[in-house]
Design an enzyme around this catalytic site. Structure first.
Site, PDB file in Angstrom:
ATOM      1  CG  LEU A  85      34.551  74.535  11.242  1.00 17.01           C
ATOM      2  CD1 LEU A  85      35.003  75.578  12.252  1.00 17.01           C
ATOM      3  CD2 LEU A  85      33.156  74.025  11.580  1.00 17.01           C
ATOM      4  CG  ASN A  99      42.240  74.054  15.909  1.00 16.63           C
ATOM      5  OD1 ASN A  99      41.653  73.330  16.721  1.00 16.63           O
ATOM      6  ND2 ASN A  99      43.096  73.572  15.035  1.00 16.63           N
ATOM      7  CG  HIS A 101      47.830  71.615  15.103  1.00 17.49           C
ATOM      8  ND1 HIS A 101      47.024  70.633  14.567  1.00 17.49           N
ATOM      9  CD2 HIS A 101      49.087  71.340  14.686  1.00 17.49           C
ATOM     10  CE1 HIS A 101      47.761  69.817  13.844  1.00 17.49           C
ATOM     11  NE2 HIS A 101      49.026  70.217  13.898  1.00 17.49           N
TER      12      HIS A 101
HETATM   13  C1  GRF Z   1      44.564  68.056  21.121  1.00 16.34           C
HETATM   14  O1  GRF Z   1      45.851  67.536  21.064  1.00 16.34           O
HETATM   15  C2  GRF Z   1      44.434  69.236  20.201  1.00 16.34           C
HETATM   16  O2  GRF Z   1      45.613  69.937  20.026  1.00 16.34           O
HETATM   17  C3  GRF Z   1      44.040  68.594  18.887  1.00 16.34           C
HETATM   18  O3  GRF Z   1      43.229  67.508  19.234  1.00 16.34           O
HETATM   19  C4  GRF Z   1      43.540  67.077  20.551  1.00 16.34           C
HETATM   20  C5  GRF Z   1      42.243  67.104  21.310  1.00 16.34           C
HETATM   21  O4  GRF Z   1      42.342  66.507  22.564  1.00 16.34           O
HETATM   22  N1  GRF Z   1      43.406  69.553  18.016  1.00 16.34           N
HETATM   23  P1  GRF Z   1      41.148  66.672  23.610  1.00 16.34           P
HETATM   24  O5  GRF Z   1      39.899  66.104  22.955  1.00 16.34           O
HETATM   25  O6  GRF Z   1      40.998  68.132  23.933  1.00 16.34           O
HETATM   26  O7  GRF Z   1      41.561  65.873  24.796  1.00 16.34           O
END
Ligand code: GRF
Length: 180
Positions: A85, A99, A101
């Protein structure tokens, strides 16, 4: 009120919805994201803000921010959103963008965190929930939970299970602060 940004399958969005959190708008950078379908299935307004349709990334982000504000969004939740962003967007929601991760940051930032942990052969990796800044997975950490690497065949599944439990809980707490 939550606005979610998605790019992929949307399992984290689904976890937020299943937890009964007030998701009022879902936006994506790509019209192909299956996550959009999950939102539509619940009658939540969706929109796509593709870079193809805007002069640059900053302009795209400003239009996106306005769309979110028009829907009453107080907290922006990234749920598998694959674009960084820009600063003008961050300034529209100061301290109110979060977020999830799939690693113990600052280890393994970027789009291949699970593969990177497997390749590095660390004993454990995990899940981090953090506020978003201009960097790649660099903002202040709000919550972390470790996940053992072995058995590696199930690592991805176990990481996602932690995400789906931890993210709604942290977002619920943040919402109390973000909502006036
Ligand atoms: C997840 O593993 C999240 O941690 C990362 O991207 C993935 C998204 O998966 N940022 P989803 O689209 O929520 O199934």
């Amino acid at each position: 009120m939550i606005g979610a940004l998605v790019s992929g399958r949307g399992s984290n969005l689904q976890a937020l919805l299943d937890a009964g959190l007030p998701v009022v708008a879902v936006a994506s950078n790509t019209r192909d994201a299956p996550a959009l379908e999950r939102a539509r299935a619940q009658g939540i307004p969706t929109a796509t803000f593709s870079l193809d349709c805007h002069p640059d990334r900053t302009e795209r982000d400003l239009v996106l921010a306005t769309w979110l504000e028009e829907h009453g969004v107080e907290l922006v939740v990234l749920a598998g959103y694959m674009h960084l962003l820009t600063k003008p967007f961050l300034e529209r929601f100061p301290g109110r963008i979060v977020n999830v991760h799939p690693s113990l940051l600052p280890q393994f930032p970027g789009a291949h965190a699970i593969e990177d942990a497997l390749a590095a052969g660390v004993a454990e990796t995990g899940v981090t929930i953090h506020l978003v800044d201009e960097g790649l997975d660099t903002g202040p950490i709000l919550a972390q939970e470790p996940v053992a690497l072995e058995p590696r065949e199930t690592l991805e599944e176990r990481i996602h299970a932690v995400e789906h439990r931890l993210y709604p809980a942290v977002v619920r707490d943040l919402l109390k602060v973000a909502a006036p």
